[in-house]
Write an enzyme that holds these catalytic residues in place. Structure first.
Site, PDB file in Angstrom:
ATOM      1  N   GLY A  10      46.216  39.916  33.365  1.00 43.16           N
ATOM      2  CA  GLY A  10      47.596  39.629  33.613  1.00 43.16           C
ATOM      3  C   GLY A  10      48.074  38.196  33.248  1.00 43.16           C
ATOM      4  O   GLY A  10      47.109  37.393  32.700  1.00 43.16           O
ATOM      5  N   PHE A  11      49.100  37.923  33.394  1.00 39.83           N
ATOM      6  CA  PHE A  11      49.619  36.560  33.051  1.00 39.83           C
ATOM      7  C   PHE A  11      48.976  35.292  33.572  1.00 39.83           C
ATOM      8  O   PHE A  11      48.452  34.661  32.838  1.00 39.83           O
ATOM      9  CB  PHE A  11      51.133  36.423  33.616  1.00 39.83           C
ATOM     10  CG  PHE A  11      51.732  35.217  33.615  1.00 39.83           C
ATOM     11  CD1 PHE A  11      51.946  34.260  32.720  1.00 39.83           C
ATOM     12  CD2 PHE A  11      52.446  34.968  34.822  1.00 39.83           C
ATOM     13  CE1 PHE A  11      52.454  33.167  32.801  1.00 39.83           C
ATOM     14  CE2 PHE A  11      52.982  33.561  35.074  1.00 39.83           C
ATOM     15  CZ  PHE A  11      53.114  32.698  33.933  1.00 39.83           C
ATOM     16  N   ILE A  12      48.966  35.220  34.959  1.00 42.36           N
ATOM     17  CA  ILE A  12      48.261  34.086  35.397  1.00 42.36           C
ATOM     18  C   ILE A  12      46.667  34.256  35.417  1.00 42.36           C
ATOM     19  O   ILE A  12      45.850  33.416  34.974  1.00 42.36           O
ATOM     20  CB  ILE A  12      48.447  33.628  37.178  1.00 42.36           C
ATOM     21  CG1 ILE A  12      50.213  33.631  37.288  1.00 42.36           C
ATOM     22  CG2 ILE A  12      47.931  32.540  37.539  1.00 42.36           C
ATOM     23  CD1 ILE A  12      50.543  33.599  38.468  1.00 42.36           C
ATOM     24  N   ASN A  32      43.248  46.984  35.556  1.00 42.15           N
ATOM     25  CA  ASN A  32      43.712  48.310  35.059  1.00 42.15           C
ATOM     26  C   ASN A  32      44.824  48.420  34.001  1.00 42.15           C
ATOM     27  O   ASN A  32      45.226  49.457  33.548  1.00 42.15           O
ATOM     28  CB  ASN A  32      44.061  49.191  36.396  1.00 42.15           C
ATOM     29  CG  ASN A  32      45.444  48.570  36.910  1.00 42.15           C
ATOM     30  OD1 ASN A  32      46.059  47.723  36.473  1.00 42.15           O
ATOM     31  ND2 ASN A  32      45.866  49.437  37.846  1.00 42.15           N
ATOM     32  N   GLY A  36      48.934  44.029  33.225  1.00 43.02           N
ATOM     33  CA  GLY A  36      48.332  43.124  32.153  1.00 43.02           C
ATOM     34  C   GLY A  36      48.138  43.801  30.879  1.00 43.02           C
ATOM     35  O   GLY A  36      48.378  44.815  30.684  1.00 43.02           O
ATOM     36  N   THR A  95      48.052  49.336  46.354  1.00 42.02           N
ATOM     37  CA  THR A  95      47.275  48.354  45.398  1.00 42.02           C
ATOM     38  C   THR A  95      47.190  47.008  46.140  1.00 42.02           C
ATOM     39  O   THR A  95      45.836  46.452  46.321  1.00 42.02           O
ATOM     40  CB  THR A  95      48.053  48.025  44.106  1.00 42.02           C
ATOM     41  OG1 THR A  95      48.551  49.264  43.485  1.00 42.02           O
ATOM     42  CG2 THR A  95      47.227  46.991  43.148  1.00 42.02           C
ATOM     43  N   TYR A 149      56.562  44.246  51.176  1.00 43.54           N
ATOM     44  CA  TYR A 149      55.754  43.673  50.130  1.00 43.54           C
ATOM     45  C   TYR A 149      55.235  42.517  50.776  1.00 43.54           C
ATOM     46  O   TYR A 149      53.887  42.143  50.603  1.00 43.54           O
ATOM     47  CB  TYR A 149      56.403  43.415  48.588  1.00 43.54           C
ATOM     48  CG  TYR A 149      55.612  42.313  47.981  1.00 43.54           C
ATOM     49  CD1 TYR A 149      54.720  42.784  47.338  1.00 43.54           C
ATOM     50  CD2 TYR A 149      56.271  41.006  47.952  1.00 43.54           C
ATOM     51  CE1 TYR A 149      54.018  41.764  46.345  1.00 43.54           C
ATOM     52  CE2 TYR A 149      55.670  39.924  46.993  1.00 43.54           C
ATOM     53  CZ  TYR A 149      54.497  40.639  46.256  1.00 43.54           C
ATOM     54  OH  TYR A 149      53.791  39.872  45.503  1.00 43.54           O
TER      55      TYR A 149
END
Ligand code: UDP
Length: 334
Positions: A10-12, A32, A36, A95, A149
């Protein structure tokens, strides 16, 4: 050390992977690839100490096996971005809650240290100003996806805290505020890459609500620096830390600044929240961290200004528009 980084593509996550490799650690990245991308790991893949595993944190057998192979885990795999969470609320919940439970249970079986990344959404609509880690959570009803969330991430934090207190597992929670930088996709709603891309393309900049809501943006290299410091600090165990900058800017001012900085002919298009997201959507008016706790423990302060952040994002959007590959990520610690 060998680190397992969930969400490592992913980004971070991918920036953290590069930073760990750069200081000589080995890394297994589990992702997964739902949000990402393997392209984020193209530099990491050149390092002999790196391994990518395509899989899900919901696959408990796989998580168990990878946990056995590592010394510590940074759990970053999660549903990311307001857009995605609104579009796929059930998947996001599963998730975020079940994925974290699987990771923490496996970490407990093998006695591995866990750094879990949480979110400023934990505070809900507490707009009081710089928020300490002990600040109240102010939430609307759980039928509003955003508060669901926030609650899911709070469950993750509670799990980490309980495993620390009751099972003596070494856990650390890092609450990340708005993080920006190369590789952040505009696809999941994040405002900076979206507005910058719109400006570079000469499209109207979409400002949601009245644009008076504020955010504090932190460069991903500063966030990664904070995560490394927390990983290296034994006194961080069992604790929760805000990670973010204190420079506050309204979204309208952000849009105006981006237009000025890019010299774009774009205008601003104001869009009501219920059109931007869904009916009943609620936003946070302010999200400002108090990072005293992190600074006192580790000396951390963000080093990149909003100007640096926007320069970086604009350069990235221009390269992307020109079809050029992104350059190597910025070195993290000097
Ligand atoms: N936002 C906006 N235009 C966009 C995307 C987002 O005005 O195209 C707003 C959004 O409503 C929020 C702020 O920008 O008030 C930050 O949004 P983002 O999704 O980046 O982060 P978060 O809301 O999670 O802090």
């Amino acid at each position: 050390m060998t680190y397992l980084v969930t969400g490592g593509a992913g980004f971070i996550g991918s920036h953290l992977v590069e930073a760990l490799l750069a200081r000589g650690d080995s890394v297994i990245a589990l992702d997964n690839l739902s949000t990402g991308s393997p392209a984020n790991l193209s530099e990491a893949a050149k390092n002999a100490g790196f391994r990518f595993v395509h899989g899900s944190v919901l696959d408990d057998l796989m998580v168990d096996e990878l946990m056995r192979q590592c010394d510590a885990v940074v759990h970053m795999a999660a549903a990311v971005g307001v857009r995605l969470v609104v579009d796929e609320p059930l998947k996001s919940l599963i998730t975020n809650i079940r994925g974290s439970q699987i990771v923490i249970e496996a970490a407990h079986r093998y006695r591995r240290k866990v750094l879990m990344t949480s979110t400023s959404d934990i505070y809900g609509k507490n707009s009081a100003g710089p928020l300490r880690e002990s600040a109240d959570r102010i939430l609307g009803p759980p039928s509003i996806v955003r508060w669901a969330y926030s609650t899911a991430k709070a469950v993750d934090e509670i799990l980490a805290n309980c495993y620390h207190r009751e099972r003596d597992l070494a856990t650390i929670v890092a609450r990340l505020f708005n993080t920006v930088g190369p590789r952040q996709s505009p696809a999941y709603g994040m405002v900076v890459p979206r507005l910058v891309r719109q400006a570079v393309r000469g499209e109207p900049l979409t400002v949601y609500g009245d644009g008076r809501q504020t955010r504090c943006f932190t460069h991903v290299s500063d966030v990664v620096d904070a995560l490394l410091r927390l990983l290296d600090e034994p006194a961080a165990i069992g604790q929760t830390y805000n990670v973010g900058s204190s420079r506050e800017i309204s979204i309208r001012e952000l849009a105006e600044t981006i237009i000025a900085r890019t010299g774009s002919a774009s205008g601003i298009q104001v869009i009501p929240y219920d059109q931007a997201y869904e009916s009943g959507f609620e936003d946070m008016q302010r999200k400002v961290p108090d990072t005293t706790k992190l600074r006192v423990l580790t000396g951390w302060l963000p080093r990149r200004s909003l100007d640096d952040i926007l320069s970086d994002a604009i350069a990235h959007a221009r390269r992307e528009r020109a079809g050029c590959p992104a350059p190597r990520a910025i070195p993290i610690r000097t």
